[in-house]
Design a protein around this motif. Structure first.
Motif, mmCIF file in Angstrom:
data_model
loop_
_atom_site.group_PDB
_atom_site.id
_atom_site.type_symbol
_atom_site.label_atom_id
_atom_site.label_comp_id
_atom_site.label_asym_id
_atom_site.label_seq_id
_atom_site.Cartn_x
_atom_site.Cartn_y
_atom_site.Cartn_z
ATOM 1 N N PRO A 125 3.769 -8.205 -2.761
ATOM 2 C CA PRO A 125 3.330 -7.221 -2.056
ATOM 3 C C PRO A 125 2.377 -6.531 -0.691
ATOM 4 O O PRO A 125 2.351 -5.977 -0.850
ATOM 5 C CB PRO A 125 3.042 -6.156 -3.639
ATOM 6 C CG PRO A 125 3.645 -6.490 -4.698
ATOM 7 C CD PRO A 125 3.663 -8.773 -3.614
ATOM 8 N N GLN A 126 1.468 -7.629 -1.579
ATOM 9 C CA GLN A 126 0.237 -7.360 -0.338
ATOM 10 C C GLN A 126 1.173 -7.712 0.972
ATOM 11 O O GLN A 126 0.037 -7.281 2.083
ATOM 12 C CB GLN A 126 -0.726 -8.167 -1.222
ATOM 13 C CG GLN A 126 -0.788 -8.748 -1.892
ATOM 14 C CD GLN A 126 -1.910 -7.739 -2.615
ATOM 15 O OE1 GLN A 126 -2.945 -7.295 -1.506
ATOM 16 N NE2 GLN A 126 -2.833 -7.729 -3.567
ATOM 17 N N ASP A 127 1.824 -8.773 1.519
ATOM 18 C CA ASP A 127 2.011 -8.998 2.808
ATOM 19 C C ASP A 127 3.280 -7.434 3.492
ATOM 20 O O ASP A 127 3.237 -7.490 4.379
ATOM 21 C CB ASP A 127 3.304 -9.681 2.391
ATOM 22 C CG ASP A 127 2.131 -11.022 2.151
ATOM 23 O OD1 ASP A 127 1.624 -11.441 2.525
ATOM 24 O OD2 ASP A 127 2.958 -12.664 1.946
ATOM 25 N N THR A 128 3.780 -6.483 2.685
ATOM 26 C CA THR A 128 4.156 -5.910 2.997
ATOM 27 C C THR A 128 3.649 -4.518 4.175
ATOM 28 O O THR A 128 4.345 -4.988 5.567
ATOM 29 C CB THR A 128 4.423 -4.583 1.918
ATOM 30 O OG1 THR A 128 4.132 -4.816 0.326
ATOM 31 C CG2 THR A 128 5.245 -3.403 2.493
ATOM 32 N N VAL A 129 2.403 -4.304 4.361
ATOM 33 C CA VAL A 129 2.206 -4.082 6.094
ATOM 34 C C VAL A 129 2.049 -4.670 6.955
ATOM 35 O O VAL A 129 2.954 -4.347 7.672
ATOM 36 C CB VAL A 129 0.668 -3.692 5.752
ATOM 37 C CG1 VAL A 129 -0.239 -2.976 6.809
ATOM 38 C CG2 VAL A 129 0.223 -2.436 4.544
ATOM 39 N N ALA A 130 2.105 -5.856 6.925
ATOM 40 C CA ALA A 130 1.909 -7.688 7.437
ATOM 41 C C ALA A 130 3.481 -7.250 7.968
ATOM 42 O O ALA A 130 4.065 -7.168 9.652
ATOM 43 C CB ALA A 130 1.233 -8.416 7.477
ATOM 44 N N ILE A 131 4.794 -7.647 7.202
ATOM 45 C CA ILE A 131 5.835 -7.270 7.769
ATOM 46 C C ILE A 131 6.015 -6.666 8.309
ATOM 47 O O ILE A 131 6.852 -6.634 9.323
ATOM 48 C CB ILE A 131 6.408 -7.716 6.445
ATOM 49 C CG1 ILE A 131 6.499 -9.385 5.842
ATOM 50 C CG2 ILE A 131 8.551 -7.785 6.440
ATOM 51 C CD1 ILE A 131 7.258 -9.085 4.558
ATOM 52 N N ALA A 132 6.061 -4.871 8.218
ATOM 53 C CA ALA A 132 5.964 -4.253 8.238
ATOM 54 C C ALA A 132 5.832 -3.841 9.989
ATOM 55 O O ALA A 132 6.613 -3.174 11.331
ATOM 56 C CB ALA A 132 5.882 -2.210 7.714
#
Lengths: 300, 228
Positions: free
Chosen positions: A135-142
Motif C-alpha cells: 500500500p505504501q507504494d500507491t502514491v508513487a505508482i499513481a
C-alpha cells in the motif's frame, strides 16, 4: 552457571528480605514502574489498534485509472498491458463504463434508482483498477501513471486521505517510541537507585562475602531477584487496568458498530499478548536497573 | 607458598607503596611483618589475596600466578586464604554461629557440613559455648577469636592477620597469639603484620621488616625493629 537449588532458595529469600527492609524505597520504585507501564500499556494498545485500522484502510486503497473517452480498443489494450507491466503492481482489473455506472447506482441506494433513467447518457469513463503490492507504494505508482502514460484522463486514489494516513501513522509511531524509551529509562534509573540503597546498607556484608571467596554471581543474585520483583510488582496494576479497560471499550465499540471499518483488535489474543509484553518490559526494567547498580560495587 | 619477584605497586594517585620486593615464604612458616605505618605492609598483604594488583613483577601464591589470573578465579584464591583484621569485621546483626557459617554458605557447603565445621572451628578457638551470642555481647578478644574461626572455616592453607592484636589489651593479645601458634602447628602458613615489639621479641619467628616500600631486613628468629 550451575547452581544448587538450596543456593537459589537462599538468593530469593535474601532478595525478598532486602525489598521488605527497604519497603519505602520498594514502594517508590514499584510506583515508578507502575506509572511507566500504565502509560506504555495505554500507548501500545492505541498504536497497535491504529496500525490495525490503518492497514485495514490501506489495503482498500486502489488506484482508479480513468481511460480517456477518445481512446479506441487498441489503445485501451496497449494501456492495459503497460499497466500490468508496472513494477510493484499486484493486480490490474478492467471495469467498463457500464460496470462503473452499476457500481455508482448501487452505492447510492434508493437515490440510485432514480438516476437509472439517465443510463443511456452514462457520463462515466472506462476504468482500470490498479492495486499496489505494498500500500505504501500507491502514491508513487499513481504518479508514474499520471506522468508517463497516454490515454489516461484522470487518476483517482483518494490522494490526500492516503497521504495523511501514512504521515499520521509514522508520526504516532515515532512520538510514541520516544515517549516510551524516556519513561523506561526513568523507571530503570529509579530502580537502580533503590537497589543502590539496599547495597549500601549491605556493603559490609558484601565486603566480607568477597573476603571469604564468594563469587560475584553469588553476591549479585539477591539484587537480581530484588530488581525482578520490583519490575513484576510494578506490572500488576497496569495489566489489570489493561484487561478491564480494553474489555469495556471493546464491548462498547461492538454495541455501536455502525463504523464497520473501525475494527479493534480482538480481545483474545491481543490483550493477553500485550499483558505478556508489559510483564516482560517490567521484568527487563527491573533486572536492568539492578544489574546497573550492582556493577559498580563489584569492582575488585 | 608465596613467591614475589621484583614486585612494585604504584597507586593511581602516584604513590609508590612497594618498590621492588623479592620474597619467598615456604608452607608452614610463621612470619611477622613489621614496619612503620605507611611503609607498605598493608599493600604487601592486599597483594597476596589480590585485593590489589601489582603494577609489575611476579607474584605466585599457592601456585597461582596472581598477575595472569582471571577475575573469575579470584574467589577460588580467597577460599585458600583466611584473613583476620584489627577491627574483626564481623556482621553485627548475626550471631557468632551465623558469622562463621556465612563463610561456608558463600562457598555452597551443605547445611550438615556447615553445622559440623562451624562447631569444630568454634571449639578450636574456645567459643563453642558462645555460638548463640551476637558480637556486641562479646569482649574484643572473643570477637577476634570469632574472626579467626571464620577465617579458618574453609581450611585455608594460608592465614593472613593484619595487626590482629592492635585493638586488644596485652593479656588478650597473648590468648590470640596462642591460638595462632596452634593453627600454625597444624601446618597452616601464617603472615602477621604487627606493631607489638613484645610479641615479636618473645615468640621468636621469621621477621620481615618493610621500610619505604622495600624489605630492609629478613631474619629467621629475628627481633622487632625496622631501622636500616
Amino acid at each position: 552457571m550451575a547452581m544448587k537449588f538450596r543456593t537459589l532458595k537462599r538468593h530469593f529469600k535474601e532478595g525478598l528480605k532486602n525489598s521488605w527492609r527497604n519497603s519505602w524505597m520498594t514502594l517508590a520504585s514499584v510506583a515508578a514502574v507502575t506509572t511507566t507501564l500504565l502509560l506504555v500499556a495505554v500507548f501500545l494498545a492505541l498504536v497497535f489498534n491504529l496500525n490495525h485500522i490503518a492497514s485495514g484502510l490501506e489495503e482498500d486503497v486502489q488506484i482508479k485509472v480513468l481511460v480517456d473517452q477518445t481512446a479506441n480498443e487498441e489503445e485501451m489494450e496497449e494501456l492495459s498491458e503497460e499497466l500490468e507491466g508496472l513494477d510493484n503492481v499486484e493486480s490490474v482489473v478492467f471495469s467498463s463504463r457500464d460496470e462503473e455506472w452499476q457500481d455508482l447506482m448501487t452505492s447510492m441506494g434508493d437515490q440510485g434508482e432514480a438516476w437509472g433513467l439517465f443510463e443511456q447518457d452514462n457520463p462515466l469513463n472506462d476504468a482500470f483498477v490498479v492495486t499496489a503490492e505494498e500500500p505504501q507504494d500507491t502514491v508513487a505508482i499513481a504518479n508514474v501513471i499520471i506522468e508517463d502514460f497516454d490515454y489516461v484522463e484522470r487518476v483517482n486514489y483518494g490522494q490526500d486521505f492516503v497521504q495523511n494516513l501514512f504521515t499520521f501513522n509514522n508520526y504516532a509511531r515515532i512520538v510514541g517510541a520516544v515517549l516510551i524509551i524516556a519513561l523506561v529509562f526513568t523507571a530503570i534509573f529509579l530502580i537502580s537507585n533503590t537497589i543502590k540503597i539496599t547495597i549500601i546498607a549491605r556493603r559490609k556484608e558484601i565486603e566480607i562475602m568477597k573476603l571469604v571467596g564468594a563469587t560475584n554471581w553469588f553476591i549479585r543474585w539477591p539484587f537480581f531477584v530484588e530488581g525482578l520483583l520490583l519490575g513484576i510488582l510494578g506490572s500488576i496494576l497496569p495489566i489489570a487496568v489493561l484487561f478491564t479497560g480494553y474489555y469495556y471499550i471493546d464491548q462498547n465499540m461492538s454495541a455501536v458498530n455502525q463504523f464497520d471499518f473501525v475494527q479493534l483488535l480482538p480481545f483474545t489474543p491481543f490483550v493477553w499478548q500485550l499483558a505478556g509484553l508489559i510483564l516482560l518490559i517490567g521484568a527487563v526494567i527491573g533486572v536492568w536497573g539492578s544489574v546497573m547498580s550492582v556493577r559498580k560495587f563489584l569492582k575488585v | 607458598m608465596i613467591e614475589m619477584q621484583q614486585v612494585k605497586k604504584t597507586y593511581p594517585n602516584g604513590v609508590t607503596a612497594l618498590n621492588g620486593i623479592d620474597i619467598n615464604i615456604d608452607p608452614g612458616e610463621f612470619v611477622y611483618l613489621v614496619g612503620q605505618s605507611g611503609a607498605g605492609k598493608s599493600t604487601f598483604i592486599k597483594l597476596i589475596f589480590r585485593e590489589e594488583i601489582a603494577s609489575s613483577g611476579q607474584i605466585r601464591v599457592n601456585n597461582r600466578d596472581l598477575l595472569e589470573m582471571k577475575w573469575k578465579d579470584v574467589p577460588l584464591l580467597r577460599r585458600e586464604i583466611g584473613v583476620v583484621y584489627q577491627d574483626f569485621k564481623l556482621l553485627p546483626k548475626m550471631t557468632v554461629y551465623e558469622n562463621v557459617a556465612f563463610a561456608l554458605e558463600v562457598v555452597e557447603e551443605s547445611p550438615r557440613q556447615i553445622r559440623k565445621r562451624v562447631m569444630e572451628v568454634l571449639d578450636q578457638v574456645g567459643l563453642k559455648n558462645k555460638a548463640r551470642f551476637i558480637p556486641d555481647e562479646l569482649s574484643g578478644g572473643e570477637q577476634q577469636r570469632v574472626a579467626i574461626a571464620r577465617a579458618m572455616a574453609n581450611y585455608p592453607k594460608l592465614l593472613i592477620a593484619d595487626e590482629p592484636t592492635g585493638n586488644l589489651d596485652p593479656d588478650t593479645s597473648w590468648e590470640i597469639m596462642k591460638i595462632l601458634e596452634e593453627i600454625n602447628g597444624t601446618g597452616t602458613t601464617i603472615i602477621m603484620a604487627t606493631h607489638s615489639k613484645e610479641i615479636v621479641n618473645t615468640i621468636k619467628r621469621r621477621v620481615i621488616a618493610v621500610e619505604g616500600g622495600l624489605i630492609v631486613r629478613d631474619q629467621h628468629r629475628g627481633e622487632y625493629g625496622y631501622e636500616v
